[in-house]
Design a protein around this motif. Sequence first.
Motif: not given
Length: 279
Positions: A249-271
């Motif tokens: 997971s590549h969460g970033r800065g102050a938004l780390a609690r709400f963001l995954l890196g795009s690749i991780s997010q895409e992997v999870l979106a189509r498990l």
Amino acid sequence: MGEAIVVGITDAAVTRRAVDWAAQRAAETRRPLELLAVVGGAVGTVGEDSIVEAALAQARESAEGEAARVAGHGFEIRTRVDRGNPVSKLLDASADAALLVIGSDYRGPGSKTARGAHGLRIAAGAHCPVVVVPDIDTAGRSGVVVGVDGSPAGEKAVAFAAAEADRLREPLIAVSVWTPLEVPRNMGVYPVEYLENLARLTEESLGISLAGLRSQYPDLEIDPRVERGYPSQIINELAADARLAVVGSHGRGALARFLLGSISQEVLARLATVTAVVR
């Protein structure tokens, strides 16, 4: 990081798969298992108390039923029912957990359901690794797939995946994906030297990321893969035949609690299989 494996349970059918996965891991690692149900949606309106109490009673009954179903395998099991925002409560629980397990209604490529925003926020903001269990039968599959990109989060993903593969006595399929820049319309084709250098640099980076694993896990079978394409697509293609997939997971800065890196997010979106997100 704590000791317990925490499972977020709901009334969705996939909860049984998530509990079964977590119970098996608890039995194998001798960790306690905690089943956590959260009743959300209350706004404090008049007449709401009786509805909330009924929902809490139903959640408690469901949690105790799941606990009874997987009990008797040599690990401590406990249940907890809370009220509030489910995402916040699960994130709070992750602070004292070794692992947080949640289910996904996704049933594969033909499913109309994708991993929802709540699940993505949980995976992005948790204080421990998060395992997302899809509503897919993974019996008979083999291997642990890990996406390797040389980043700090990627290195943690490799360490987690290697430990899991060794514990499960499964091969570790470590994949690094290279993607060429989009070719300008007037350029036509990629220079061969450019493509060869991208592949070589990716292979070298993968070798660095895997260095030391063979001495740490002498019996672990390691299958390094260097692929051309788009990372999330390649990872999920390999994961379709795997027992477990692991991404960083590549969460970033102050938004780390709400963001995954795009690749991780895409992997999870189509498990494609049970998938762990490590940060």
